[in-house]
Design an enzyme around this catalytic site. Structure first.
Site, PDB file in Angstrom:
ATOM      1  N   ASP A 289      49.522  27.461  36.799  1.00  0.00           N
ATOM      2  CA  ASP A 289      48.278  26.705  37.300  1.00  0.00           C
ATOM      3  C   ASP A 289      47.615  25.914  36.826  1.00  0.00           C
ATOM      4  OD1 ASP A 289      46.239  28.041  38.842  1.00  0.00           O
ATOM      5  OD2 ASP A 289      46.897  29.907  38.585  1.00  0.00           O
TER       6      ASP A 289
ATOM      7  N   TYR B 129      44.278  44.645  41.067  1.00  0.00           N
ATOM      8  CA  TYR B 129      43.397  43.868  40.343  1.00  0.00           C
ATOM      9  C   TYR B 129      43.100  44.265  39.030  1.00  0.00           C
ATOM     10  CZ  TYR B 129      45.072  39.630  43.778  1.00  0.00           C
ATOM     11  OH  TYR B 129      45.761  38.862  43.667  1.00  0.00           O
TER      12      TYR B 129
ATOM     13  N   ASP C 189      50.264  30.469  46.810  1.00  0.00           N
ATOM     14  CA  ASP C 189      48.704  31.245  47.393  1.00  0.00           C
ATOM     15  C   ASP C 189      48.214  30.315  47.012  1.00  0.00           C
ATOM     16  OD1 ASP C 189      49.546  31.124  44.420  1.00  0.00           O
ATOM     17  OD2 ASP C 189      47.066  32.284  44.115  1.00  0.00           O
ATOM     18  N   GLU C 190      46.950  30.276  48.324  1.00  0.00           N
ATOM     19  CA  GLU C 190      45.397  29.498  46.894  1.00  0.00           C
ATOM     20  C   GLU C 190      45.773  27.813  47.956  1.00  0.00           C
ATOM     21  OE1 GLU C 190      42.343  32.557  45.508  1.00  0.00           O
ATOM     22  OE2 GLU C 190      43.996  30.748  44.245  1.00  0.00           O
TER      23      GLU C 190
ATOM     24  N   ARG D  90      45.838  30.828  32.865  1.00  0.00           N
ATOM     25  CA  ARG D  90      44.317  30.184  32.366  1.00  0.00           C
ATOM     26  C   ARG D  90      43.811  30.736  31.160  1.00  0.00           C
ATOM     27  NH1 ARG D  90      44.802  32.628  37.883  1.00  0.00           N
ATOM     28  NH2 ARG D  90      43.678  29.927  38.868  1.00  0.00           N
TER      29      ARG D  90
ATOM     30  N   HIS E 139      47.293  25.206  42.912  1.00  0.00           N
ATOM     31  CA  HIS E 139      47.527  25.517  41.541  1.00  0.00           C
ATOM     32  C   HIS E 139      48.507  24.824  40.663  1.00  0.00           C
ATOM     33  CE1 HIS E 139      44.837  29.085  42.298  1.00  0.00           C
ATOM     34  NE2 HIS E 139      45.433  29.089  43.403  1.00  0.00           N
TER      35      HIS E 139
END
Ligand code: ACM
Length: 661
Positions: free
Chosen positions: A202, A429, A339-340, A173, A276
């Site tokens: 990502d 986190y 994930d996700e 990111r 991702h």
């Protein structure tokens, strides 16, 4: 550099030394397993030598380099045989093998310092403890001439509770340079952390050079701007053409891996799949379900970046990417993400539906399991151990796969015989903000994750049967960076909460004590400052909570005891931190009481909840000034609240002493 400890250090055996009341606890983080403080000091002088057996010479050079740079003393290296008085000895000889692969024994007497460990990792950790026993300016980036370099006499035996003490950095990111990554590795080493989890790919950026697929970095490494609504000036990571981004060449990666290895840190690369993956698909759209074009998003929440499992070429691509990854990262573990995963794309793809039919898969979760297990087996076939986030459990796991628990699953995975790394987002986190006062320079995700909560984290899930506990490898701090464009901001969110997780990973559960930790942090803050590391300071602690039951009336008076938190005159901040429910809570006023009498009131109308009004205003914070502390008085806070639009919320209440405002 030493502080009075409210809890006595663990005493191995009664020696002639200071009485318990006078015990002065050195500010070692993480707290050692066994420490006995003795009277007297060892003093570093220009004549001090470092003696080492030949296998320990590298660790000795590491210590010498640090001390030499700051003190200017020569710190010559001599062979262990010629050790002797006034010197520091590092050796594996006669080390107690019960200390394990990372343990060490450190003995400081007025005449000598001896670090004995079965392994170089253990010796290295002994060196870290020795550095923390010195004045905090031993970490200075500049020469220090006025310091008396004293070490208190101690006997320490120390080893970690867990094998995995990790920090994850999201370099996708936002991009962080090799030098910036190395600064984090240095800080990790001082905390005896041993796994750097590098989130390299990502949706918003592909950061690792893959020779066979150069477009991954040529296209996937860059986006039109910094994105995420951030000020373009909040970063310097721009290419010559003005695009935001960057990537690590294979030479860069080798440098970081070697730098980490010299600090006994394993680097775990993460190559995200099957979701991702927009940055990869922007470069190679043929591996997506729709054929593209795909663009790298400038924000989160774009959910079409998913590989096409119905195309065999996708697996050839991923296998070839991982083959280069294996060559760059010599460690045991490779993280595959998982994930996700947005499943709609697979739902809408006739090819994926046909694949599911062929393979007897009844839903897209099973397709994810099919995809991941195929990749997990590929990793295993190359002698490595695959890791994935919680969601990889959805469709079953290959035999050796490690689960990284961020949203649950750790107990189930460990009970089924899988190793687990605990990184539950509510505790680990560190991109969640450390203060309810959102710092103007720093944006981070909700919710509030104060230091006290991180410190209270216990890595072994309560529900896990004792016979499976050995499957919990350890703990990991995660720093996701969508809102964190610079290293300085990463540091501000990471420190000192990562210190708390380092202690959760190393120290025994029974010895951990938040008050004592806070006292040691006072010295740690100085060390961080000398290292040039930016850090956040917030000592707020939870004093209570509210539930729908407590706020059921039109207006409700809530009260919490604050005697333990009010320990000095000064400014205090009370924070009502919403945690769940649809409706914001309206706060009418908050007051501070002393011995049954109101002494301060903040009467602004505040809101705490999910509404944009509440999130923007930051007005769930109430401030009190306490000019004088009345010794022995009972303090309490009282708050008047109304459900307003509803009374279904729950929340936690924190009180903390403010830095000067
Ligand atoms: C995650 O935070 N998506 C692992």
């Amino acid at each position: 550099m030493k502080i009075k400890s409210r809890i006595a250090a663990v005493i191995l055996c009664p020696m002639a030394m200071a009485s318990a009341a006078d015990v002065v606890s050195p500010a070692i983080i993480p707290l050692p397993q066994k420490m006995e403080i003795r009277s007297g000091i060892f003093k570093l002088t220009p004549d001090t030598h470092i003696a080492a057996d030949s296998v320990s010479a590298r660790t000795a050079r590491f210590l010498a380099a640090r001390v030499r740079e700051v003190t200017g003393y020569p710190l010559n290296l001599i062979s262990a045989k010629s050790g002797g008085s006034g010197n520091i000895l590092l050796t594996t000889k006669d080390a107690d093998t019960n200390l394990g692969l990372e343990g060490y024994a450190l003995t400081v007497t007025p005449d000598s310092v001896v670090i004995r460990a079965p392994t170089q990792a253990g010796l290295f950790y002994g060196v870290q403890t020795l550095l923390q026993l010195l004045p905090p300016d031993i970490f200075s980036t500049k020469r220090v001439t006025h310091e008396d370099w004293q070490v208190p006499c101690v006997q320490i035996e120390d080893w970690p509770r867990f094998n995995w003490r990790g920090l994850m950095l999201d370099a996708s990111r936002h991009f962080f340079t090799v030098q910036e990554v190395e600064q984090l590795l240095d800080a990790m080493a001082t905390l005896k952390m041993n796994v750097f989890h590098w989130h390299l790919t990502d949706d918003q950026g592909w950061r690792i050079e893959i020779k066979k697929y150069p477009k991954l970095t040529q296209i996937g490494g860059w986006r039109p701007g910094v994105g995420f609504g951030l000020d373009p000036k909040s970063t310097t990571a721009y290419g010559p053409d003005g695009r935001y981004g960057g990537f690590y060449t294979q030479a860069d990666i080798r440098e970081v891996v070697a730098y980490a290895a010299a600090r006994h840190i394993a680097v775990v690369p993460e190559i995200e799949m099957p979701g991702h993956s927009l940055a990869a698909l922007a470069a190679y759209p043929q591996f997506g379900c729709t054929g593209g074009p795909f663009t790298i998003p400038l924000q989160l929440g774009v959910f079409n970046g998913i590989y096409n499992p119905a195309n065999e070429a996708t697996f050839k691509f991923l296998d070839e990417v991982l083959t280069e990854v294996f060559q760059l990262f010599p460690g045991k573990y490779v993280h595959l993400g998982g994930d996700e995963v947005p499943k709609d794309t697979w739902k809408n793809s006739p090819a994926c539906q046909a694949l599911m039919k062929r393979e007897g898969l009844t839903n897209e979760n099973e397709l994810q399991g099919w995809f991941m297990q195929r990749m997990e087996k590929f990793v295993e076939a190359h002698g490595r151990i695959p890791i994935g986030w919680s969601e990889i459990m959805q469709g079953g796991l290959a035999s050796n796969t490690v689960v990284m628990d961020w949203i649950g699953g750790g107990t189930e995975a460990a009970s089924a015989g899988h190793d687990v790394v605990m990184a539950p987002h509510r505790f680990c986190y560190l991109c969640y903000y450390p203060s309810l006062d959102r710092p103007p320079n720093l944006r981070a995700y909700r919710p509030y994750l104060p230091l006290s909560k991180v410190y209270g984290f216990e890595p072994i899930p309560a529900a896990l049967e004792p016979r499976y506990r050995s499957h919990i490898l350890g703990v990991e701090a995660c720093v996701w960076t969508p809102d964190i464009p610079s290293l300085s901001d990463v540091e501000e969110l990471t420190f000192p909460r990562v210190d708390a997780l380092a202690e959760a990973g190393w120290s025994s559960q029974s010895a951990r004590n938040f008050d004592n930790f806070l006292q040691r942090l006072d010295v740690e803050y100085q060390r961080l400052a000398f290292c040039g590391i930016n850090y956040w300071r917030d000592n707020a602690t939870q004093i209570g909570e509210w539930t729908p039951k407590k706020i059921s009336g039109p207006t409700n008076l809530l009260e919490w005891d604050a005697t333990r938190e009010i320990t000095a005159p000064g400014a205090y901040r009370l924070s009502l931190d919403y945690t769940s429910g649809k409706n914001p809570l309206t706060i009418q006023w908050a007051a501070l009481w002393e011995n049954g009498r109101e002494i301060a009131r903040d009467a602004h109308i505040g809101f705490t909840g999910t509404s944009s009004r509440a999130v923007k205003a930051c007005d769930w914070n109430y401030y009190f000034d306490l000019p004088d502390l009345r010794k022995g008085a009972r303090y309490a806070v009282k708050v008047s609240v109304a459900g307003g639009e509803g009374n279904d919320s729950t929340g936690v209440v924190f009180l903390g002493r403010e830095k000067a405002r």
